[in-house]
Write an enzyme that holds these catalytic residues in place. Structure first.
Site, short mmCIF file in Angstrom:
data_model
loop_
_atom_site.label_atom_id
_atom_site.label_comp_id
_atom_site.label_asym_id
_atom_site.label_seq_id
_atom_site.Cartn_x
_atom_site.Cartn_y
_atom_site.Cartn_z
N HIS A 11 -103.92 0.42 3.67
CA HIS A 11 -104.84 -0.43 2.92
C HIS A 11 -105.89 -1.06 3.85
O HIS A 11 -106.75 -1.83 3.41
CB HIS A 11 -103.99 -1.51 2.21
CG HIS A 11 -104.70 -2.27 1.16
ND1 HIS A 11 -105.00 -3.61 1.27
CD2 HIS A 11 -105.20 -1.89 -0.04
CE1 HIS A 11 -105.64 -4.01 0.18
NE2 HIS A 11 -105.76 -3.00 -0.63
N HIS A 38 -112.76 -9.99 -3.96
CA HIS A 38 -111.82 -9.11 -3.27
C HIS A 38 -111.48 -9.65 -1.88
O HIS A 38 -110.65 -9.08 -1.17
CB HIS A 38 -112.49 -7.73 -3.19
CG HIS A 38 -111.62 -6.61 -2.78
ND1 HIS A 38 -111.87 -5.84 -1.68
CD2 HIS A 38 -110.49 -6.10 -3.32
CE1 HIS A 38 -110.95 -4.90 -1.56
NE2 HIS A 38 -110.10 -5.03 -2.54
N LYS A 51 -110.11 -11.76 1.43
CA LYS A 51 -108.75 -12.15 1.80
C LYS A 51 -108.79 -12.87 3.13
O LYS A 51 -108.87 -12.26 4.18
CB LYS A 51 -107.86 -10.89 1.92
CG LYS A 51 -107.72 -10.14 0.59
CD LYS A 51 -107.41 -8.68 0.79
CE LYS A 51 -107.23 -7.96 -0.51
NZ LYS A 51 -108.44 -7.35 -1.04
N ASP A 104 -108.32 -26.46 9.32
CA ASP A 104 -109.14 -27.33 10.16
C ASP A 104 -109.09 -26.88 11.63
O ASP A 104 -109.83 -27.42 12.45
CB ASP A 104 -108.68 -28.78 10.02
CG ASP A 104 -107.19 -28.93 10.25
OD1 ASP A 104 -106.40 -28.24 9.55
OD2 ASP A 104 -106.80 -29.71 11.14
C1 LIG Z 1 -104.48 -5.82 -4.37
O1 LIG Z 1 -105.72 -5.28 -3.99
C2 LIG Z 1 -106.09 -4.05 -4.54
C3 LIG Z 1 -107.43 -3.71 -4.05
O2 LIG Z 1 -107.59 -4.00 -2.70
C4 LIG Z 1 -106.00 -4.07 -6.04
O3 LIG Z 1 -106.38 -2.86 -6.62
C5 LIG Z 1 -104.59 -4.46 -6.45
O4 LIG Z 1 -104.42 -4.49 -7.84
C6 LIG Z 1 -104.30 -5.81 -5.84
N1 LIG Z 1 -103.08 -6.46 -6.30
C7 LIG Z 1 -101.83 -6.16 -6.02
C8 LIG Z 1 -100.79 -7.09 -6.51
O5 LIG Z 1 -101.53 -5.19 -5.37
#
Ligand SMILES: *[C@@H]1O[C@H](CO)[C@@H](O)[C@H](O)[C@H]1NC(C)=O
Ligand SMILES: *[C@@H]1O[C@H](CO)[C@@H](O)[C@H](O)[C@H]1NC(C)=O
Ligand SMILES: *[C@@H]1O[C@H](CO)[C@@H](O)[C@H](O)[C@H]1NC(C)=O
Length: 469
Positions: A155, A369, A371, A376
């Site tokens: 990923h 999207h 992450k 601080d």
């Molecule tokens: C996590 O991220 C992907 C895309 O990066 C998404 O398609 C997916 O549904 C997301 N959620 C989970 C719980 O995997």
């Protein structure tokens, strides 16, 4: 102390010393970053929204391609820079994806070595990009997590150019990641110390990208990382010095010296004194893709503990058409801690990317999207959703930076840049409370309904009285 115990201790000491020595091997200059290093964030703000004041993902990737003189190495989940999957394709906003792919093809034709490693299961995508890249000589490998780990996917989203410049962040090699999906990543230019270390994770994927590859019992020494949460690298960018390191998931893909992605996030949250701000696409304290479904509290517990020691927590999760409705239970459970003690403060919101009729038709788009977590003290920019599966079985990477000394420059350091993105988003009209996202979970109390009925009856009565005159 028994003799046996002492012997074990002795060998542990020897092992420890050889590890520390191993970390220092090689020409130190090769690992030096000097003062040339530049660290910044890059964002994609979906088409039609107020553009970012930071560099765009498109601009950063274009710059990386331009900077390349020898190698471009990209680790990615999948590739769809050319638009072949939207209704009436190509979509007018997909040209930036074409430009990036064309830039890579031109680089390959100019003799730049391109190496790509990606997740193997790409049946759902036409993979036009990969065919075009292979035609100009790019080397491509696929990693099969099912075969290696019985679960998971690769990923990661990461670029390493000349082992000097990098991108790491939420943007897939997808045209939508440049114009239709909200993304955040790190861009480091002229930072060989970071790029070379990140490249070791690329090398791990590369090694695993053959049909017979196995995860070794112990990774050979050349895959070991010299930098980690205990021994961070010191880099200076724009007069600001940072201690930094790269993290990786899952643990099986972490050779000696590499901090796991989960430990890196713990490290950042445990270091926080005042606040922890998190923006993630998905937050589920679960192992959801490797049955049976089970609770996974590692990150949830850390957040609750941070809140109990008085650190204020804000969690911004994405809400889009595919968000699972069980999200509400986990988010409201976390938030409910706030009621336990006066000094506990956990707030939760959900970010909705607006979409007009045309945008709503683009599959897998119009979603927040990104992450990351910012406190601080430091920040972690990553590629993983916050659910157990990503840290236990899937390939992901993260970058942790803690700004230390400032010798010059007025500019915002990397942590401040990420913090300002969070503030902007949290306070925007796109961040909604749980009450706004899940109105059915919060029915209007009876008392309120009664009184509003009373008010409307009173108003009708007044109109009636008024009409009579
Ligand atoms: C996590 O991220 C992907 C895309 O990066 C998404 O398609 C997916 O549904 C997301 N959620 C989970 C719980 O995997
Ligand atoms: C990945 O490995 C699994 C298990 O060995 C196998 O069943 C599957 O076909 C492989 N995937 C691909 C796309 O080759
Ligand atoms: C910050 O400065 C102190 C004192 O000059 C030094 O000991 C420390 O290593 C520096 N930290 C970084 C990350 O450069």
């Amino acid at each position: 102390m028994t003799l046996k115990y002492r012997t074990v201790l002795f060998f542990m000491l020897i092992l420890h010393c050889s590890c520390v020595l191993g970390r220092r091997q090689g020409d130190p200059d090769e690992w030096a970053c000097g003062n040339e290093c530049s660290l910044s964030i890059a964002e994609t703000i979906p088409d039609g929204m107020t553009p970012s004041t930071f560099s765009t993902t498109f601009q950063s990737w274009s710059d990386l391609i331009t900077l390349a003189t020898e190698t471009i190495e990209i680790a990615s989940y999948y590739w769809t820079l050319r638009d072949y999957d939207t209704p009436n394709h190509p979509h007018p906003t997909s040209n930036q994806g074409d430009e990036i792919l064309d830039g890579l093809l031109a680089a390959a034709r100019n003799g730049i070595q391109i190496r790509i490693v990606k997740h193997i299961d790409t049946d759902s995508f036409p993979n036009v990009d990969i065919g075009e890249l292979q035609a100009v000589g790019a080397d491509v490998r696929d990693v099969n997590f099912t075969r290696l780990l019985n679960a998971g996917i690769l990923h990661t989203k990461m670029w390493v150019v000349d082992r000097k410049h990098v991108y790491l962040g939420s943007s897939n090699l997808d045209w939508r990641a440049l114009t239709q999906v909200k993304e955040l990543g790190l861009v480091a230019k002229n930072c060989p110390c970071i790029a070379r270390d990140m490249a070791k994770t690329f090398d791990v994927y590369w090694e695993l990208g053959t049909e017979v590859a196995q995860i070794p019992e112990e990774w050979p020494v050349e895959y070991e990382s010299p930098f980690n949460e205990d021994v961070p690298v010191s880099v200076t960018s724009d007069g600001i010095s940072y201690s930094a390191f790269v993290s990786s998931a899952p643990p099986e893909l972490c050779p000696n010296g590499r901090t796991t992605d989960l430990d890196a996030i713990f490290h950042v949250m445990d270091d926080a004194k005042k606040f922890i701000h998190i923006a993630v696409m998905d937050y589920f304290p679960l192992i959801m893709f490797d049955p049976p479904l089970r609770y996974w509290g590692d990150l949830d517990n850390t957040l609750r503990n941070a809140a109990l020691r008085g650190v204020s927590v804000k969690l911004l999760m994405a809400k889009w058409s595919n968000t699972r409705s069980s999200a509400h239970a986990f988010l409201s459970s976390l938030r409910s801690m706030t009621e336990a003690y006066d000094n506990v403060d956990i707030q939760v919101k959900m970010y909705v990317v607006p979409a007009d009729e045309d945008q709503a038709l683009i599959p897998f788009s119009r979603v927040n999207h990104n992450k990351y977590v910012v406190t601080d003290v430091s920040t972690h920019i990553g590629t993983s959703n916050w659910s157990g599966d990503y840290f236990i079985a899937s390939g992901g990477v993260g970058f942790v930076a803690k700004p230390a000394n400032r010798t010059g420059g007025e500019g915002a350091d990397l942590r401040m840049q990420v913090a300002s993105v969070f503030e902007r988003d949290w306070n925007s009209e796109y961040s909604l409370t749980l009450e706004e996202v899940f109105p059915d979970e919060y029915p209007t109390p009876l008392k309120c309904t009664a009184s509003s009925n009373a008010i409307s009856s009173a108003i009708s009565f007044m109109f009636l009285v008024h009409a009579m005159y």
